[in-house]
Design a protein around this motif. Structure first.
Motif, mmCIF file in Angstrom:
data_model
loop_
_atom_site.group_PDB
_atom_site.id
_atom_site.type_symbol
_atom_site.label_atom_id
_atom_site.label_comp_id
_atom_site.label_asym_id
_atom_site.label_seq_id
_atom_site.Cartn_x
_atom_site.Cartn_y
_atom_site.Cartn_z
ATOM 1 N N ASP B 90 0.830 -1.203 0.000
ATOM 2 C CA ASP B 90 0.000 0.000 0.000
ATOM 3 C C ASP B 90 0.868 1.259 0.000
ATOM 4 O O ASP B 90 0.551 2.235 -0.684
ATOM 5 C CB ASP B 90 -0.915 -0.012 1.226
ATOM 6 C CG ASP B 90 -1.983 1.052 1.128
ATOM 7 O OD1 ASP B 90 -2.628 1.137 0.062
ATOM 8 O OD2 ASP B 90 -2.162 1.818 2.092
ATOM 9 N N ILE B 231 -0.815 -2.808 -9.299
ATOM 10 C CA ILE B 231 -1.913 -3.401 -8.526
ATOM 11 C C ILE B 231 -2.404 -4.683 -9.193
ATOM 12 O O ILE B 231 -2.637 -5.701 -8.541
ATOM 13 C CB ILE B 231 -3.069 -2.386 -8.383
ATOM 14 C CG1 ILE B 231 -2.620 -1.208 -7.513
ATOM 15 C CG2 ILE B 231 -4.299 -3.045 -7.791
ATOM 16 C CD1 ILE B 231 -3.626 -0.086 -7.431
ATOM 17 N N ARG B 232 -2.528 -4.635 -10.519
ATOM 18 C CA ARG B 232 -2.949 -5.832 -11.249
ATOM 19 C C ARG B 232 -1.990 -6.980 -11.000
ATOM 20 O O ARG B 232 -2.388 -8.106 -10.705
ATOM 21 C CB ARG B 232 -3.007 -5.528 -12.753
ATOM 22 C CG ARG B 232 -4.401 -5.398 -13.312
ATOM 23 C CD ARG B 232 -4.334 -5.411 -14.824
ATOM 24 N NE ARG B 232 -3.309 -4.480 -15.325
ATOM 25 C CZ ARG B 232 -2.645 -4.636 -16.464
ATOM 26 N NH1 ARG B 232 -2.878 -5.681 -17.222
ATOM 27 N NH2 ARG B 232 -1.758 -3.746 -16.846
ATOM 28 N N ILE B 234 0.016 -7.444 -8.590
ATOM 29 C CA ILE B 234 -0.043 -7.944 -7.218
ATOM 30 C C ILE B 234 -1.236 -8.864 -7.040
ATOM 31 O O ILE B 234 -1.113 -9.979 -6.547
ATOM 32 C CB ILE B 234 -0.136 -6.769 -6.234
ATOM 33 C CG1 ILE B 234 1.177 -5.986 -6.238
ATOM 34 C CG2 ILE B 234 -0.453 -7.268 -4.840
ATOM 35 C CD1 ILE B 234 1.058 -4.627 -5.612
ATOM 36 N N SER B 235 -2.409 -8.406 -7.482
ATOM 37 C CA SER B 235 -3.603 -9.214 -7.265
ATOM 38 C C SER B 235 -3.508 -10.523 -8.044
ATOM 39 O O SER B 235 -4.030 -11.546 -7.612
ATOM 40 C CB SER B 235 -4.860 -8.435 -7.665
ATOM 41 O OG SER B 235 -4.710 -7.916 -8.966
ATOM 42 N N ARG B 236 -2.808 -10.498 -9.172
ATOM 43 C CA ARG B 236 -2.610 -11.732 -9.932
ATOM 44 C C ARG B 236 -1.725 -12.690 -9.129
ATOM 45 O O ARG B 236 -2.011 -13.876 -9.019
ATOM 46 C CB ARG B 236 -1.960 -11.404 -11.277
ATOM 47 C CG ARG B 236 -2.060 -12.517 -12.294
ATOM 48 C CD ARG B 236 -1.658 -12.002 -13.659
ATOM 49 N NE ARG B 236 -0.438 -11.215 -13.578
ATOM 50 C CZ ARG B 236 -0.186 -10.141 -14.332
ATOM 51 N NH1 ARG B 236 -1.067 -9.742 -15.211
ATOM 52 N NH2 ARG B 236 0.937 -9.505 -14.199
ATOM 53 N N ASP B 237 -0.657 -12.125 -8.574
ATOM 54 C CA ASP B 237 0.259 -12.965 -7.797
ATOM 55 C C ASP B 237 -0.389 -13.462 -6.523
ATOM 56 O O ASP B 237 0.004 -14.484 -5.969
ATOM 57 C CB ASP B 237 1.530 -12.181 -7.449
ATOM 58 C CG ASP B 237 2.370 -11.912 -8.684
ATOM 59 O OD1 ASP B 237 1.996 -12.432 -9.751
ATOM 60 O OD2 ASP B 237 3.371 -11.192 -8.574
ATOM 61 N N MET B 238 -1.375 -12.704 -6.048
ATOM 62 C CA MET B 238 -1.986 -13.076 -4.787
ATOM 63 C C MET B 238 -2.878 -14.306 -4.942
ATOM 64 O O MET B 238 -2.930 -15.158 -4.068
ATOM 65 C CB MET B 238 -2.840 -11.923 -4.241
ATOM 66 C CG MET B 238 -2.027 -10.782 -3.656
ATOM 67 S SD MET B 238 -0.792 -11.337 -2.457
ATOM 68 C CE MET B 238 -0.147 -9.769 -1.911
ATOM 69 N N LEU B 239 -3.572 -14.391 -6.073
ATOM 70 C CA LEU B 239 -4.554 -15.459 -6.260
ATOM 71 C C LEU B 239 -3.987 -16.857 -6.034
ATOM 72 O O LEU B 239 -4.580 -17.633 -5.291
ATOM 73 C CB LEU B 239 -5.175 -15.345 -7.661
ATOM 74 C CG LEU B 239 -6.076 -14.122 -7.831
ATOM 75 C CD1 LEU B 239 -6.701 -14.113 -9.215
ATOM 76 C CD2 LEU B 239 -7.159 -14.123 -6.761
#
Lengths: 242, 242
Positions: B90, B231-232, B234-239
DNA sequence: TCAAGCAATAATGTATACATTATGCATGAA
DNA sequence: TTCATGCATAATGTATACATTATTGCTTGA
């Protein structure tokens, strides 16, 4: 030069100002003195002289000077000492541009994240205090300080509400410009204060409505407005003195 | 830990890196090491250990640490030492927001003030280099560094063209975030690079046309685009990793 | 008279000794 | 066992001595 003694142990009773180390209290003391205009722009800050005045050794003085250089208040030339940084009128105008952009960002984030109850209370108090202030007949020099505090409270609450340490740090840098001399140039007429205070009301409404785009736009224009007022005041002052 | 010896006098031939004082070269060495990720986030920076590694006394170490704390790379807790500042995802996103606002301002000023011949040349070279870069078949890790340099050259030229020391200083702060670890998260696919490079072309055109408003808008959107890509990514890596 | 150069001086830079504060561990009592 | 206390240790904070670099003013020579 009105610098207070920055040493702690020697003084039996410390100020309640929570000084943890001599370095920290020296930094505060010097920052305050610079911002109060007790040193002239361009003036050299001699370590030994300061250490005598503040009754500490050169070590905490050097630490304080390094910190203040990092904050942009001093320039440091290796082997040649520290100098009070000179801010030209143009520098100050640029600082307002930067601040406008950052304040806009803070307002946007505040609107996106929403205000906590305490933040709302602080802002509403600032708005109320501003209304009271504007009912006065005339503004004395002391009143400028007062409105400055009301104004700072408003903006500070929004900085906090932005929930971004980095943004607050950068804002502090952009505000910590231009001591004394230049600062009082700012136009301080009833119409200006009224206008800026109305801006505050509108900005607060936009944040309450969670209208991030509008909050940013209004805030940015608000600060740009101060910039414009500053430029106007300068060019007005310039005319009589060619 | 690969820190190089920061002392000068003991070494017969100095590096050409123009080190004026041990404090300055120590600061550079530590900054480089931190940004290279040689210290973990949250890691404590012990003065004595560093002084042994860099072969200098604690004094220049302490000066360097204070400077780096001012730059936001370290946190300082009185009597408890310096720690490598941790930047959360963040925080990094917020840094991009700030940078977007400031880069936008720089582009606006560059458009208002116009580009010097040298600045035009640097930007055109960066645009050209970018085109050459995009003709490659695949991107190796080393290529990321290369495009990073091309990108930096473009942005830097605009910072210079903004003719504002304060703006450049604040931009440097907003860029000097997140060492190593987080940085490589950024999406680095052909389409992304192509898009960002096209942005550069459009921004340059707007500045050339002295269209300040458009230059600011495009630049701000450009940096916001990187933020979105981050951000994209990160959220991809998070899944995959719940 | 002026410029160059060379002390003498004073300032900053660095190392180090000492002071103070934090921390961890051992000890002892509840 | 658990918690509090106090001491030993180690780290940071501060003062100070020494080293290096700037600066100043004087001398000397052309």
């Amino acid at each position: 030069m009105q610098l207070k003694d920055a040493s702690m142990k020697t003084n039996a009773a410390m100020n309640d100002s929570e000084a943890t180390t001599r370095s920290a209290s020296t930094t505060e003391a010097l920052r305050g003195a610079i911002l109060a205009g007790e040193f002239r722009p361009g003036e050299r800050m001699y370590e030994f002289g300061l250490s005598q005045r503040l009754k500490v050794s050169r070590t905490p003085i050097r630490e304080a000077l390094k910190s203040l250089a990092g904050e942009g208040l001093l320039d440091h030339i290796p082997n040649r000492g520290y100098y009070v940084r000179e801010y030209s009128i143009d520098d100050i105008v640029q600082a307002y541009e930067i601040r406008a952009a950052l304040e806009g960002l803070a307002a946007r984030r505040a609107a996106q994240l929403g205000l906590a109850a305490q933040e709302r209370a602080i802002i509403e108090k600032a708005l109320h205090d501003g209304e009271m202030f504007l009912k006065r007949d005339a503004f004395s020099p002391a009143d400028r300080t007062l409105y400055g505090e009301i104004n700072a409270a408003f903006h500070n609450a929004i900085h906090v509400a932005s929930q971004s340490r980095m943004l607050r740090d950068q804002l502090r840098l952009s505000q910590q410009v231009a001591p004394s001399s230049h600062r009082n140039v700012i136009a301080f007429e009833r119409l200006d204060v009224r206008r800026r205070h109305d801006d505050h009301h509108r900005i607060y409404e936009a944040i309450l409505c969670r209208d991030a785009g509008r909050a940013e736009l209004l805030m940015r224009d608000h600060v740009e407005g101060v910039k414009i007022a500053l430029i106007r005041a300068i060019s007005r002052d310039m005319l009589p003195t060619p």
